[in-house]
Design a protein around this motif. Structure first.
Motif, short mmCIF file in Angstrom:
data_model
loop_
_atom_site.label_atom_id
_atom_site.label_comp_id
_atom_site.label_asym_id
_atom_site.label_seq_id
_atom_site.Cartn_x
_atom_site.Cartn_y
_atom_site.Cartn_z
N THR A 246 9.29 -61.11 -1.02
CA THR A 246 9.16 -60.01 -1.75
C THR A 246 8.05 -60.57 -2.92
OG1 THR A 246 11.15 -60.64 -3.06
CG2 THR A 246 11.41 -58.82 -1.56
N PRO A 247 6.92 -59.59 -3.20
CA PRO A 247 6.15 -60.00 -4.29
C PRO A 247 6.75 -59.61 -5.59
CG PRO A 247 5.25 -58.95 -2.37
CD PRO A 247 6.42 -58.86 -2.18
N ILE A 248 7.28 -60.56 -6.54
CA ILE A 248 8.00 -60.08 -7.72
C ILE A 248 7.44 -61.08 -8.58
CG2 ILE A 248 10.11 -59.90 -8.70
CD1 ILE A 248 11.35 -59.40 -6.08
N ALA A 249 7.03 -60.61 -9.66
CA ALA A 249 6.88 -61.54 -10.88
C ALA A 249 7.60 -61.20 -11.97
CB ALA A 249 5.37 -61.28 -11.39
N GLY A 250 7.97 -62.15 -13.04
CA GLY A 250 8.71 -61.82 -14.15
C GLY A 250 8.85 -63.15 -15.21
N TYR A 251 9.00 -62.61 -16.48
CA TYR A 251 8.82 -63.99 -17.43
C TYR A 251 9.51 -63.44 -18.64
CZ TYR A 251 7.96 -67.55 -20.51
OH TYR A 251 7.65 -68.62 -21.62
N ALA A 252 10.64 -64.17 -19.00
CA ALA A 252 11.40 -63.90 -20.24
C ALA A 252 10.96 -64.98 -21.42
CB ALA A 252 12.92 -63.88 -20.16
N HIS A 260 12.79 -61.13 -24.86
CA HIS A 260 11.84 -60.22 -24.22
C HIS A 260 11.28 -60.39 -22.84
CE1 HIS A 260 8.71 -57.08 -24.15
NE2 HIS A 260 7.81 -58.03 -23.82
N PHE A 261 11.63 -59.44 -21.95
CA PHE A 261 11.30 -59.64 -20.52
C PHE A 261 10.23 -58.77 -20.06
CE2 PHE A 261 11.84 -58.44 -16.25
CZ PHE A 261 11.89 -59.73 -15.56
N SER A 262 9.45 -59.24 -19.23
CA SER A 262 8.40 -58.51 -18.59
C SER A 262 8.20 -58.63 -17.00
CB SER A 262 6.84 -58.97 -19.12
OG SER A 262 6.65 -58.64 -20.38
N GLY A 263 8.47 -57.65 -16.27
CA GLY A 263 8.51 -57.90 -15.04
C GLY A 263 7.54 -57.09 -13.96
#
Length: 309
Positions: A246-252, A260-263
């Protein structure tokens, strides 16, 4: 008192050995123990042995952990050192991620042979990458570029690049830094439009649940901000059933008591995407990650995931 050396399990790649050595050095410093109290045990994993096919075709992330986890479960190892982004979201019964080292740089690094940046590559250029996330992000920005599967150790990929098999490749900047090879980087990707994989840049340590002797040892080197951030990112992955397929990105990121989290999720061709941002207290890291995953899954709808097989 511990009289036998602690047995540290690791893969045998130069990067894995560097990570195990860093873990040992931190434990020696934290506890005032000599190097002989820590034995690094190298194991070959299925993921190391199969290098001619995409991971998604042969089993996903667990390919890099099973042999280590088998010996951890049996008591032959005291703990194992991993790249956090290689870890499945569901671990074998009786095992847990018990410590995280301070996170390295989480960004992706572009290494160009025929051009120094992704934007500067000529039409029809070829990029090699084994990551579906990177492949989708490349296609999102440069649909004219050919993206091919490109597996192997860091050194192997750089050799293939030098041989002219591809025009460029992308690697984790953290790994290159740990190998003191960052001089090969021609562009550091901006995470605002090329976000990293969840848990990228973080070293984790896996051990047996309830093994207080080992847990007490590891607690001294556990980096709380990294632990909270990666826990949030892994919860996001788990809510999406995320894997190498699965193409998933994310960084907290942690800011005092807050997180703060961006996904981002993408289709493999990079043409459809859904993003999410969420903030809250660090103590709620797991719940925030789950909520972010559920939010983006709901926004995307079931048809978005139809090709994630």
């Amino acid at each position: 008192m511990q009289t036998k050396p602690f047995r540290i399990g690791t893969r045998g790649s130069p990067l894995a050995l560097a990570q195990a050595s860093e873990t040992r050095a931190r434990l020696m410093a934290a506890h005032g123990l000599p190097e002989e109290m820590f034995e690094i045990v190298v194991l070959s994993t299925k993921g190391d042995r199969i290098t001619d096919r995409p991971l998604a075709e042969v089993g996903g992330k667990g390919l890099f952990t099973q042999e280590l986890e088998d010996q951890l479960s049996s008591g032959e190892l005291d703990f194992a050192v991993h790249s956090s982004k290689d870890m499945p979201t569901v671990l074998p019964d009786g095992l847990e991620l018990s410590a995280f080292l301070p996170r390295e740089d989480f960004r992706d690094a572009f290494i160009g042979r025929t051009a120094p940046t992704l934007a500067a590559l000529p039409d029809g250029a070829t990029i090699g990458s084994s990551s579906l996330r990177r492949q989708a992000l490349i296609r999102r920005r440069r649909p004219d570029i050919s993206v091919i599967t490109f597996r192997g150790l860091v050194e192997t990929r750089l050799r293939k690049l030098e041989e002219g098999q591809v025009d460029a490749t992308l690697l984790a900047l953290a790994g290159l830094n740990r190998l003191t090879m960052s001089d090969v980087v021609t562009e550091v990707m901006d995470p605002a439009d090329f976000p990293p994989a969840p848990a990228q840049g973080a070293i984790c340590i896996e051990s047996r649940i309830g093994d207080d002797r080992v847990l007490d040892l590891l607690e001294a080197i556990n980096d709380r901000p990294t632990s909270d951030a990666v826990s949030c990112e892994r919860a996001f992955l788990a809510a999406l059933d995320g894997s190498c397929r699965t193409p998933i990105a994310g960084y907290a990121r942690c800011d005092g008591d807050h997180l703060h989290f961006s996904g981002l999720i993408l289709t493999p061709d990079g043409q459809q995407e859904h993003a999410v941002e969420i903030s809250g207290l660090r103590r709620d890291a797991l719940a925030l990650g789950r909520k972010a995953g559920e939010t983006v899954r709901s926004a995307a709808g079931p048809d978005f995931f139809a090709d994630w097989t």
